[in-house]
Each structure stands twice: as structure tokens, then as C-alpha cells.
Scaffold this active site. Structure first.
Site, PDB file in Angstrom:
ATOM      1  N   HIS A 117       0.842  -1.195   0.000  1.00 49.45           N
ATOM      2  CA  HIS A 117       0.000   0.000   0.000  1.00 49.45           C
ATOM      3  C   HIS A 117       0.873   1.239   0.000  1.00 49.45           C
ATOM      4  O   HIS A 117       1.862   1.320   0.722  1.00 49.45           O
ATOM      5  CB  HIS A 117      -0.903   0.026   1.246  1.00 49.45           C
ATOM      6  CG  HIS A 117      -1.811   1.208   1.253  1.00 49.45           C
ATOM      7  ND1 HIS A 117      -3.037   1.198   0.620  1.00 49.45           N
ATOM      8  CD2 HIS A 117      -1.666   2.443   1.780  1.00 49.45           C
ATOM      9  CE1 HIS A 117      -3.604   2.371   0.760  1.00 49.45           C
ATOM     10  NE2 HIS A 117      -2.794   3.147   1.468  1.00 49.45           N
ATOM     11  N   ASP A 158     -14.911   2.666   7.525  1.00 53.03           N
ATOM     12  CA  ASP A 158     -13.926   3.588   6.957  1.00 53.03           C
ATOM     13  C   ASP A 158     -14.553   4.418   5.848  1.00 53.03           C
ATOM     14  O   ASP A 158     -14.271   5.611   5.718  1.00 53.03           O
ATOM     15  CB  ASP A 158     -12.707   2.829   6.418  1.00 53.03           C
ATOM     16  CG  ASP A 158     -11.722   3.799   5.782  1.00 53.03           C
ATOM     17  OD1 ASP A 158     -11.205   4.666   6.513  1.00 53.03           O
ATOM     18  OD2 ASP A 158     -11.503   3.731   4.557  1.00 53.03           O
ATOM     19  N   ARG A 173     -14.526  12.812   7.138  1.00 49.47           N
ATOM     20  CA  ARG A 173     -13.238  13.505   7.368  1.00 49.47           C
ATOM     21  C   ARG A 173     -12.953  14.472   6.227  1.00 49.47           C
ATOM     22  O   ARG A 173     -12.508  15.591   6.440  1.00 49.47           O
ATOM     23  CB  ARG A 173     -12.103  12.478   7.498  1.00 49.47           C
ATOM     24  CG  ARG A 173     -12.109  11.765   8.847  1.00 49.47           C
ATOM     25  CD  ARG A 173     -11.166  10.592   8.847  1.00 49.47           C
ATOM     26  NE  ARG A 173      -9.804  10.984   8.550  1.00 49.47           N
ATOM     27  CZ  ARG A 173      -8.906  10.182   7.935  1.00 49.47           C
ATOM     28  NH1 ARG A 173      -9.236   8.960   7.568  1.00 49.47           N
ATOM     29  NH2 ARG A 173      -7.700  10.620   7.721  1.00 49.47           N
ATOM     30  N   SER A 195      -7.458   4.217   9.175  1.00 46.06           N
ATOM     31  CA  SER A 195      -8.173   4.108   7.902  1.00 46.06           C
ATOM     32  C   SER A 195      -7.450   3.140   6.962  1.00 46.06           C
ATOM     33  O   SER A 195      -8.061   2.228   6.388  1.00 46.06           O
ATOM     34  CB  SER A 195      -8.270   5.512   7.278  1.00 46.06           C
ATOM     35  OG  SER A 195      -8.648   5.449   5.944  1.00 46.06           O
ATOM     36  N   LYS A 204      -8.311  -1.352   6.301  1.00 42.43           N
ATOM     37  CA  LYS A 204      -8.566  -1.932   4.977  1.00 42.43           C
ATOM     38  C   LYS A 204      -7.542  -3.028   4.658  1.00 42.43           C
ATOM     39  O   LYS A 204      -7.871  -4.061   4.086  1.00 42.43           O
ATOM     40  CB  LYS A 204      -8.522  -0.830   3.913  1.00 42.43           C
ATOM     41  CG  LYS A 204      -9.766   0.058   3.967  1.00 42.43           C
ATOM     42  CD  LYS A 204      -9.723   1.202   2.991  1.00 42.43           C
ATOM     43  CE  LYS A 204      -8.798   2.288   3.419  1.00 42.43           C
ATOM     44  NZ  LYS A 204      -9.026   3.606   2.943  1.00 42.43           N
TER      45      LYS A 204
HETATM   46  N1  URA Z   1      -5.718   6.896   2.461  1.00 43.44           N
HETATM   47  C1  URA Z   1      -6.687   6.290   3.173  1.00 43.44           C
HETATM   48  O1  URA Z   1      -7.184   5.228   2.781  1.00 43.44           O
HETATM   49  N2  URA Z   1      -7.077   6.855   4.322  1.00 43.44           N
HETATM   50  C2  URA Z   1      -6.565   8.015   4.791  1.00 43.44           C
HETATM   51  O2  URA Z   1      -6.966   8.457   5.839  1.00 43.44           O
HETATM   52  C3  URA Z   1      -5.556   8.634   4.032  1.00 43.44           C
HETATM   53  C4  URA Z   1      -5.152   8.047   2.872  1.00 43.44           C
END
Ligand code: URA
Length: 413
Positions: free
Chosen positions: A82, A161, A168, A183, A187
Site C-alpha cells: 500500500h 472507513d 473527514r 483508515s 482496509k
Molecule cells: N488513504 C486512506 O485510505 N485513508 C486516509 O486516511 C488517508 C489516505
């Protein structure tokens, strides 16, 4: 338990219990808490932070809000990667086939771009016919056949999320290390690969503007991943300059293909090899040096490109690259040396050209974007082309070219 007590605790820097955090996440996701109360709590987190224990509880509560994938149908070690987002970052398109050739499996779910940063799913959807939404069984089947598959994140993963991230975005609470950590990690943990490599970016164009903040976020994400039982490593990389020479969806896929074909060795190639070596090492394939050599061989042998083509084809895609309707060359007005290229500003130019979206679900122009004809450190003569702007959405390039020039740092020679 009530929301006012919870908001006040975070406002007064008192640690919340795991139950309190599960309560707030569960109730907000179920629609039992209004946005204004959740926003108040998120703002308190933004201002005062969370302890690492609270961040772990938040991550796990968000992970548990939806499905956790069962990847046991995949025939070997699974590795996920990621990146915290950047400009011109198409490393996933390179790393996934390269790592697959080196003997690990990469089942990947990615997202779309928002604002000045790109998203892997938009890049893949610029390939005509590529299906980013396929049944889970087909996803597993493709991973077993070629070693990797990249699809759009399932709506059943981390619904908490999804809701919290939208809020957010709309409440000025994106920039918070514990919230970003929870966040992303919720995932990653819901995807459930055996190993997770995190590329945490800093600089212009990244969420973390300073190296120090990126190190803090990286450390926290790695520890949370480990505490959740994964092999997890986070490395910090520079996003002050765009990655590679192309920004914009189809243009980026074309550049990734050129890297996979061994035609191009730039900062994108370097970062892709570094990340792949770390992923393979994490999966127990050898030392980082041995893994880097394996990754480079996957490119020079032509195998990584073959695997990429096969996977794209199994997804229904055809690798062809139509050109944009309009183009504009930004030329040097004197002899100069390029000393910097501001990633964030270049990301904004690509947005103006039509390659990105300001609002969720806005249609995008896959042909739009920028090709940098020179890079940092290059010297150019008057009238040389510094970059080329492409769009099928706009034919008037005045705003885009003005901002493109502003993104350049140079000295006259
Ligand atoms: N990417 C995400 O998935 N969440 C965040 O809070 C920032 C970047």
C-alpha cells in the site's frame, strides 16, 4: 455510554477504552450517531491525537465493521502493498507482476483517485475493457493463474472507513496520524494478506509533508500491523518530485508497460525495485539484495511483462493507448537548469486537464495528463519542450500551462 462523555474524554486527553471506541465506530456506521457528533470527536482526535492502544482499537473496530477476506483459496504466500498516495505513483502496476514472477501472490484491492492524487483503479479502467469489479471467486482464480489481480475495493470491506473517510473529507479532519493509520490499516487487515508492505510518502503531493511525520505514521502502521498478527513493514519514501515521467491514467499505464518491458530506468523503476525487494524479503524469499536481483531479472527476462499482459487479458482488457484530442507543449523561455518539480502542483495541473476528480464519482478523461520531457537536474535550451500537456476535455491550455510553469523550480544558465 454516551457520545458527549466520549467526545469530552478525547477533548481532555483521557484514554478511551476498547469498548468505548467500538461503541462509537459501531453506532456511527449503523447510522445511530449524527455527523455533527462524529465530526466533533474526529476533530478532538485531530487536535489531541490518540494513544497507540486507542489507535489499535480503532483500527480493529473499523476492520470488523465489514467482511474480512478469506484468502485460503490462494496457493501460496500472499503479499499486499500500500502506498499512502502520491502523484504519478503507478508502482502497483509494476510491483504486482514482478513480485508474482518471483514466487509470491499479490491479491490487491485498490481505490480511485481524489483531488490531486491518482488512484490505481482509475489507471486500470483507462485500459479498454478491463473489469475492476469481478466476483471474488474469479479474483482468486486469476491470482492463482498469473500470480496477481487488482480489483476495486469491495463495498463490503470496512464500511466504517467508507463513512468516516467521507466525513473527514468534509470536516477538515483528514490530516491526523492516528486517523490515517486506522483508515489504511483497517482496509489492509480486512484484505487479510499474510504480509503487508507500506510505502509511506512525505513531501509535496503527499499527506505527510515532513519526513518526521512520515516516520511517525510509518512506525505506527507497522506496529499496528504486527499487533494484528501480520508480517508488516513500512518504509518512508520521497514524494517531492512526481514518480516517473507521466501523470494521468492512460499515460501512466503506458509508462508502467515501458518499465515492465525494460525500456525505461527512472525514479519509478528504482522505487518499484526497492519496494518489490522489501515485499519479497518480508515473504521470506531471501535477503533484500537477493530479492532485488530477482525483481530485476523478472523485468529483463520479459516474464513480468508477460504476466501483466496475461492478467490484463483475463480481466477483459486490451493494452492500447489512444492519444488525447488536444496537446500543448510547455517550452523553455531561456536556457535553464531544472532544480525541482512540485508534485502537488503537477497533480493540480493534471486535475485541470481532466485526469482527476474533485468530487467523488465525477467522470474523468483517461487520455488527459502530463508527460515530463525532462527531469530534475536536466539542462534545457531556450524553446526546448519541458513538458507536454494532454486533454480531450479542454482545448484552452492557458490555466494548465500557467500552473505547470509555476510547478517548475529552475535557475537560468
Ligand atoms: N488513504 C486512506 O485510505 N485513508 C486516509 O486516511 C488517508 C489516505
Amino acid at each position: 455510554m454516551n457520545i458527549i462523555d466520549i467526545i469530552n474524554k478525547t477533548k481532555n486527553k483521557k484514554e478511551l477504552s476498547e469498548n468505548e471506541i467500538r461503541w462509537i465506530v459501531g453506532n456511527y456506521t449503523a447510522g445511530n450517531l449524527p455527523d455533527y457528533q462524529m465530526s466533533a470527536w474526529l476533530m478532538a482526535v485531530c487536535l489531541n491525537g490518540l494513544t497507540e492502544r486507542e489507535t489499535l482499537s480503532l483500527t480493529l473496530a473499523m476492520r470488523d465493521s465489514g467482511d474480512i477476506l478469506d484468502l485460503s483459496g490462494i496457493n501460496g504466500v500472499t503479499v499486499d502493498k500500500h502506498s499512502t498516495g502520491g502523484v504519478g505513483d503507478k508502482t502497483s502496476l509494476i510491483i504486482a507482476p514482478v513480485a508474482s514472477v518471483c514466487g509470491v501472490y499479490v491479491p490487491k484491492m485498490s481505490g480511485r483517485g481524489l483531488g490531486h492524487t491518482g488512484g490505481t483503479i482509475d489507471k486500470l479502467e483507462s485500459i479498454s475493457g478491463y473489469r475492476t469489479e469481478i466476483p471474488f471467486s474469479e479474483f482468486v482464480d486469476i491470482v492463482n493463474r498469473t500470480g496477481f489481480s487488482i480489483i476495486s475495493q469491495s463495498g463490503k470491506l470496512c464500511p466504517a472507513d467508507k463513512k468516516i473517510y467521507s466525513l473527514r473529507n468534509a470536516s477538515g479532519t483528514v490530516e491526523s496520524i492516528p486517523l490515517i493509520c486506522a483508515s489504511i490499516m483497517s482496509k489492509k487487515l480486512a484484505l487479510n494478506a499474510d504480509c503487508i508492505l507500506l510505502d509511506v510518502k512525505y513531501g509535496s503531493g503527499a499527506f505527510m509533508k515532513t519526513y518526521e511525520d512520515a516516520v511517525k505514521l510509518a512506525g505506527m502502521m507497522q506496529r499496528i500491523g504486527e499487533k494484528a498478527g501480520k508480517k508488516c513493514r513500512a518504509i518512508v519514501t520521497n514524494m517531492n518530485t512526481p514518480l516517473g515521467s507521466s501523470i494521468g491514467n492512460a499515460l501512466e499505464v503506458k509508462e508502467a508497460v515501458e518499465i515492465l518491458q525494460g525500456k525505461c530506468r527512472n525514479n519509478l523503476y528504482e522505487l518499484s525495485m526497492t519496494l518489490t525487494a522489501e515485499m519479497l524479503n518480508l515473504a521470506g524469499k531471501g535477503t533484500v539484495e537477493e530479492c532485488r536481483e530477482m525483481a530485476e531479472n523478472a523485468i529483463t527476462s520479459g516474464k513480468a511483462y508477460e504476466v501483466f499482459r496475461e492478467t490484463v487479458s483475463l480481466h477483459g482488457g486490451h493494452l492500447e493507448f489512444p492519444e488525447a484530442q488536444y496537446k500543448y507543449e510547455v517550452r523553455a523561455v531561456h536556457d535553464m537548469k531544472i532544480t525541482g518539480i512540485d508534485s502537488q502542483e503537477i497533480g493540480m495541473v493534471s486535475l485541470i486537464l481532466g485526469a482527476g476528480r474533485i468530487f467523488k464519482d465525477e467522470p474523468i478523461d483517461y487520455t488527459a495528463g502530463i508527460v515530463m520531457n525532462c527531469t530534475v537536474g536536466d539542462c534545457v535550451s531556450v524553446d526546448d519542450t519541458i513538458m507536454t500537456l494532454y486533454s480531450s476535455k479542454i482545448s484552452d491550455f492557458s490555466e494548465a500551462s500557467y500552473r505547470a510553469v509555476k510547478a517548475l523550480k529552475f535557475c537560468k544558465i
